[in-house]
Design a protein around this motif. Sequence first.
Motif, PDB file in Angstrom:
ATOM      1  N   UNK A  26       0.771  -1.122  -0.005  1.00 35.82           N
ATOM      2  CA  UNK A  26      -0.184   0.004   0.045  1.00 35.82           C
ATOM      3  C   UNK A  26       0.810   1.364  -0.005  1.00 35.82           C
ATOM      4  N   UNK A  27       2.041   1.279   0.707  1.00 32.02           N
ATOM      5  CA  UNK A  27       2.908   2.490   0.439  1.00 32.02           C
ATOM      6  C   UNK A  27       3.425   2.625  -0.826  1.00 32.02           C
ATOM      7  N   UNK A  28       3.739   1.761  -1.417  1.00 32.27           N
ATOM      8  CA  UNK A  28       4.397   1.826  -2.783  1.00 32.27           C
ATOM      9  C   UNK A  28       2.987   2.497  -3.716  1.00 32.27           C
ATOM     10  N   UNK A  29       1.806   1.989  -3.530  1.00 32.30           N
ATOM     11  CA  UNK A  29       0.458   2.300  -4.380  1.00 32.30           C
ATOM     12  C   UNK A  29       0.428   3.802  -4.019  1.00 32.30           C
ATOM     13  N   UNK A  30       0.403   4.065  -2.683  1.00 34.69           N
ATOM     14  CA  UNK A  30       0.087   5.569  -2.360  1.00 34.69           C
ATOM     15  C   UNK A  30       1.129   6.503  -2.989  1.00 34.69           C
ATOM     16  N   UNK A  31       2.636   5.926  -2.772  1.00 36.09           N
ATOM     17  CA  UNK A  31       3.515   6.831  -3.430  1.00 36.09           C
ATOM     18  C   UNK A  31       3.284   7.034  -4.861  1.00 36.09           C
ATOM     19  N   UNK A  32       3.014   5.994  -5.515  1.00 38.50           N
ATOM     20  CA  UNK A  32       2.797   5.880  -7.225  1.00 38.50           C
ATOM     21  C   UNK A  32       1.658   7.170  -7.308  1.00 38.50           C
TER      22      UNK A  32
ATOM     23  N   UNK B 126       0.472   9.578  -5.456  1.00 41.99           N
ATOM     24  CA  UNK B 126       0.673  10.919  -5.214  1.00 41.99           C
ATOM     25  C   UNK B 126       1.720  11.517  -6.366  1.00 41.99           C
ATOM     26  N   UNK B 127       2.633  10.595  -7.090  1.00 42.75           N
ATOM     27  CA  UNK B 127       3.230  11.266  -7.901  1.00 42.75           C
ATOM     28  C   UNK B 127       2.471  11.462  -9.180  1.00 42.75           C
ATOM     29  N   UNK B 128       1.205  10.906  -9.492  1.00 43.28           N
ATOM     30  CA  UNK B 128       0.592  11.127 -10.601  1.00 43.28           C
ATOM     31  C   UNK B 128      -0.783  12.307 -10.177  1.00 43.28           C
ATOM     32  N   UNK B 129      -0.917  12.458  -8.948  1.00 46.83           N
ATOM     33  CA  UNK B 129      -2.153  13.230  -8.583  1.00 46.83           C
ATOM     34  C   UNK B 129      -1.647  14.742  -8.696  1.00 46.83           C
ATOM     35  N   UNK B 130      -2.858  15.575  -9.032  1.00 44.79           N
ATOM     36  CA  UNK B 130      -2.884  17.007  -9.450  1.00 44.79           C
ATOM     37  C   UNK B 130      -2.751  17.689  -8.138  1.00 44.79           C
ATOM     38  N   UNK B 131      -2.277  17.419  -7.095  1.00 42.05           N
ATOM     39  CA  UNK B 131      -2.205  18.176  -5.637  1.00 42.05           C
ATOM     40  C   UNK B 131      -1.131  19.287  -6.047  1.00 42.05           C
ATOM     41  N   UNK B 132      -1.385  20.252  -5.133  1.00 42.47           N
ATOM     42  CA  UNK B 132      -0.215  21.292  -5.311  1.00 42.47           C
ATOM     43  C   UNK B 132       1.138  20.744  -4.772  1.00 42.47           C
ATOM     44  N   UNK B 133       2.262  21.327  -5.379  1.00 48.05           N
ATOM     45  CA  UNK B 133       3.505  20.690  -5.197  1.00 48.05           C
ATOM     46  C   UNK B 133       3.850  20.571  -3.606  1.00 48.05           C
ATOM     47  N   UNK B 134       3.713  21.722  -3.030  1.00 52.14           N
ATOM     48  CA  UNK B 134       3.874  21.661  -1.612  1.00 52.14           C
ATOM     49  C   UNK B 134       3.118  20.643  -0.755  1.00 52.14           C
ATOM     50  N   UNK B 135       1.996  20.214  -1.042  1.00 53.64           N
ATOM     51  CA  UNK B 135       1.265  19.337  -0.317  1.00 53.64           C
ATOM     52  C   UNK B 135       1.721  18.097  -0.871  1.00 53.64           C
ATOM     53  N   UNK B 136       1.895  17.943  -1.994  1.00 50.79           N
ATOM     54  CA  UNK B 136       2.354  16.663  -2.569  1.00 50.79           C
ATOM     55  C   UNK B 136       3.713  16.213  -1.956  1.00 50.79           C
TER      56      UNK B 136
ATOM     57  N   UNK C 112       5.143  17.228   0.857  1.00 48.70           N
ATOM     58  CA  UNK C 112       4.912  16.791   2.381  1.00 48.70           C
ATOM     59  C   UNK C 112       4.616  15.364   2.522  1.00 48.70           C
ATOM     60  N   UNK C 113       3.225  14.962   1.595  1.00 45.48           N
ATOM     61  CA  UNK C 113       2.920  13.689   1.663  1.00 45.48           C
ATOM     62  C   UNK C 113       3.988  12.595   1.400  1.00 45.48           C
ATOM     63  N   UNK C 114       4.586  12.965   0.292  1.00 47.39           N
ATOM     64  CA  UNK C 114       5.559  11.891   0.010  1.00 47.39           C
ATOM     65  C   UNK C 114       6.582  11.821   0.844  1.00 47.39           C
ATOM     66  N   UNK C 115       7.054  12.908   1.498  1.00 37.69           N
ATOM     67  CA  UNK C 115       8.069  12.873   2.623  1.00 37.69           C
ATOM     68  C   UNK C 115       7.441  11.830   3.739  1.00 37.69           C
ATOM     69  N   UNK C 116       6.156  11.933   3.977  1.00 42.65           N
ATOM     70  CA  UNK C 116       5.587  11.239   5.126  1.00 42.65           C
ATOM     71  C   UNK C 116       5.554   9.702   4.582  1.00 42.65           C
ATOM     72  N   UNK C 117       5.432   9.512   3.546  1.00 38.92           N
ATOM     73  CA  UNK C 117       5.359   8.083   2.740  1.00 38.92           C
ATOM     74  C   UNK C 117       6.667   7.404   2.980  1.00 38.92           C
ATOM     75  N   UNK C 118       7.736   8.362   2.569  1.00 39.68           N
ATOM     76  CA  UNK C 118       9.007   7.968   2.463  1.00 39.68           C
ATOM     77  C   UNK C 118       9.648   7.665   3.960  1.00 39.68           C
ATOM     78  N   UNK C 119       8.970   8.176   4.980  1.00 37.13           N
ATOM     79  CA  UNK C 119       9.463   7.929   6.359  1.00 37.13           C
ATOM     80  C   UNK C 119       8.704   6.899   6.792  1.00 37.13           C
TER      81      UNK C 119
END
Length: 418
Positions: free
Chosen positions: A217-223, A225-235, A237-244
């Motif tokens: 699920x972490x790998x799916x979530x990271x993928x 997020x990469x494809x999402x259209x969220x603002x770069x700042x929010x994206x 921060x979320x990718x940083x949480x997934x990496x952690x």
Amino acid sequence: MTDKKPFAAMPRLFLHFYLFISLVLVGIGWTVERLWQQVHAEQVPAWVLVLAGQISQQLKHQQLAANSHDLVLPVTALPEGSILWSDAELQQLQQGAVIPLFTKDQAFFYAMQQQQLWQLGPLDLTEDSQVPGYWFSLLFLGLLAVAVWLWLWPVARDLQRLKQQLQQGQSPVEAFPVRSFIAPIAHSFQQMRQQIERLLGLQREMTQAVSHELRTPLARLSFALELSSLPETDKELMLKDVKELELLVDEMLDYARLESAQPALDWQQVDLTELLHNLCEKLSPLPGAAIETRLPPVALWWCDAHYLERAVQNLVVNAKRYAKSRVLLSLQLTATDCLLQVDDDGPGIPPAQRAEILKPFVRLDPSRQKGFGGFGLGLAIVCRVLEWHQADLEVQTNSWGGARFVLRFHRSGKPGAL
């Protein structure tokens, strides 16, 4: 159903020892008393017999009066028939022999002179009778000590064997015959060991299963997020949480693997100076304070280089993370051990919390808060590696006011310098 047989070991052991001591006390006491009675009833001191012979010779060659002072002992004339003699004793008296008789503390000598019974004495025997009593007391205590030793020696031997079996991780049940008093205790230890191993195995399986299941699920979530259209700042921060979270999963898997069992260490002669220099070069690019070293030209030591490097790396990374401007890595070989120290000029660790930080998933607040990174597993892994090397970890405060971690490797046992 719980097996109650092993728990009867201690009452059985107590009952056997109680009966053994009781029988030994009765047996030894009766035997020594009989010996005492025989010695005092049947054995006449040799010097008393010699003295009786001398008196007999003197009386044969001299006709003395009852009030004569030529004899050493006082003489008293007794009425005829005052003492009942046996036929044999009466015949000896008539032939001129001297017969000694004893009380508890005195001896008397009897002889027939001029158709009259003479009593010579008393002769004090108090000092002579004290010596046998002293030696019989020593005999009783000595026999008691030997009997207790004969009983305790097999028990102490089996307890020592049980300790060795447990320290070596071997099954304690197979080392003892069924008749041994320690066999039920060893059986209880074996049951407890199996239960602990079963619980630890369940814990490891659960940790590994959860960690592996989190990866997908972490790998799916990271993928996503990469494809999402969220603002770069929010994206970001979320990718940083997934990496952690991914780092946490990796750390948990490493810790579970180290906790599972002691691996077969690759013991070899290692130049610790070279190992630490290479480690500093590898960690230098990491953010944080620069690493200073204070190392001898050569430091040879028996260890597993891979796991030792892992332990020191965790300490140095922690020091770089919390230090303000200085990190010092030093090594010292002494006649008894090897001291490896990691110092930093950070906030330090309060004495009351030094034992807590060595436990898994423990971080200090506010100085060791989440903002510094880490998951509280680094020092737990260090403790595990040091346990395999029979080494100690001490947490101190250095002259800078920061933390000092001291790794102390002893020369006793497998680890040691050449």
